[in-house]
Write a protein that holds these residues in place. Sequence first.
Motif, PDB file in Angstrom:
ATOM      1  N   ASP A 184       0.861  -1.178   0.000  1.00  0.00           N
ATOM      2  CA  ASP A 184       0.000   0.000   0.000  1.00  0.00           C
ATOM      3  C   ASP A 184       0.897   1.228   0.000  1.00  0.00           C
ATOM      4  O   ASP A 184       1.562   1.518   1.010  1.00  0.00           O
ATOM      5  N   PRO A 185       0.935   1.973  -1.106  1.00  0.00           N
ATOM      6  CA  PRO A 185       1.806   3.156  -1.167  1.00  0.00           C
ATOM      7  C   PRO A 185       1.504   4.179  -0.073  1.00  0.00           C
ATOM      8  O   PRO A 185       2.367   4.975   0.293  1.00  0.00           O
ATOM      9  N   GLU A 186       0.315   4.126   0.480  1.00  0.00           N
ATOM     10  CA  GLU A 186      -0.068   5.057   1.539  1.00  0.00           C
ATOM     11  C   GLU A 186       0.437   4.598   2.914  1.00  0.00           C
ATOM     12  O   GLU A 186       0.378   5.358   3.868  1.00  0.00           O
ATOM     13  N   ASP A 187       0.870   3.336   3.020  1.00  0.00           N
ATOM     14  CA  ASP A 187       1.291   2.798   4.316  1.00  0.00           C
ATOM     15  C   ASP A 187       2.542   1.934   4.158  1.00  0.00           C
ATOM     16  O   ASP A 187       2.545   0.749   4.470  1.00  0.00           O
ATOM     17  N   VAL A 188       3.606   2.538   3.699  1.00  0.00           N
ATOM     18  CA  VAL A 188       4.876   1.839   3.508  1.00  0.00           C
ATOM     19  C   VAL A 188       5.440   1.377   4.850  1.00  0.00           C
ATOM     20  O   VAL A 188       6.059   0.318   4.943  1.00  0.00           O
ATOM     21  N   GLU A 189       5.192   2.138   5.901  1.00  0.00           N
ATOM     22  CA  GLU A 189       5.716   1.784   7.224  1.00  0.00           C
ATOM     23  C   GLU A 189       5.212   0.424   7.685  1.00  0.00           C
ATOM     24  O   GLU A 189       5.960  -0.333   8.299  1.00  0.00           O
ATOM     25  N   MET A 190       3.954   0.095   7.398  1.00  0.00           N
ATOM     26  CA  MET A 190       3.427  -1.207   7.801  1.00  0.00           C
ATOM     27  C   MET A 190       4.190  -2.329   7.104  1.00  0.00           C
ATOM     28  O   MET A 190       4.574  -3.312   7.725  1.00  0.00           O
ATOM     29  N   LEU A 191       4.448  -2.180   5.812  1.00  0.00           N
ATOM     30  CA  LEU A 191       5.199  -3.188   5.069  1.00  0.00           C
ATOM     31  C   LEU A 191       6.612  -3.319   5.629  1.00  0.00           C
ATOM     32  O   LEU A 191       7.116  -4.426   5.824  1.00  0.00           O
ATOM     33  N   GLN A 192       7.238  -2.213   5.925  1.00  0.00           N
ATOM     34  CA  GLN A 192       8.579  -2.247   6.502  1.00  0.00           C
ATOM     35  C   GLN A 192       8.572  -2.983   7.834  1.00  0.00           C
ATOM     36  O   GLN A 192       9.456  -3.806   8.104  1.00  0.00           O
ATOM     37  N   ASP A 193       7.582  -2.698   8.663  1.00  0.00           N
ATOM     38  CA  ASP A 193       7.472  -3.373   9.958  1.00  0.00           C
ATOM     39  C   ASP A 193       7.275  -4.876   9.802  1.00  0.00           C
ATOM     40  O   ASP A 193       7.862  -5.666  10.536  1.00  0.00           O
ATOM     41  N   LEU A 194       6.448  -5.281   8.832  1.00  0.00           N
ATOM     42  CA  LEU A 194       6.203  -6.709   8.612  1.00  0.00           C
ATOM     43  C   LEU A 194       7.470  -7.416   8.153  1.00  0.00           C
ATOM     44  O   LEU A 194       7.791  -8.512   8.620  1.00  0.00           O
ATOM     45  N   VAL A 195       8.207  -6.796   7.240  1.00  0.00           N
ATOM     46  CA  VAL A 195       9.459  -7.395   6.747  1.00  0.00           C
ATOM     47  C   VAL A 195      10.474  -7.482   7.886  1.00  0.00           C
ATOM     48  O   VAL A 195      11.127  -8.521   8.065  1.00  0.00           O
TER      49      VAL A 195
END
Length: 100
Positions: free
Chosen positions: A57-68
């Motif tokens: 989600d380009p609007e929530d890159v932080e969530m993806l970073q946290d998951l990785v």
Amino acid sequence: MGNMMKQMQKMQRDMAKAQEQLKEETVEVSVQGGLVTVVANGEKKILDIIIKEEVVDPEDVEMLQDLVLTATNEALTKVDELVNEKMGKFTKGMNIPGLF
């Protein structure tokens, strides 16, 4: 004394063999129901990171970073557990800081 040397040499060979086997072993960790999966080997090398499309989600890159980050750290923790399981039998009773 000669018997003890033979035992030490055998232990060294067994440890080397176990270390080689760890290169082939992998751990896999998935977070958030499989949205991010990380695969690592027994040498703590990340072999694969799988990210499901729906988590991008380009609007929530932080969530993806946290998951990785979470999946990677959990995978490395599992590798530590695997190494301790495989190599711990060689160091049982020895207090050698930083050996495994």
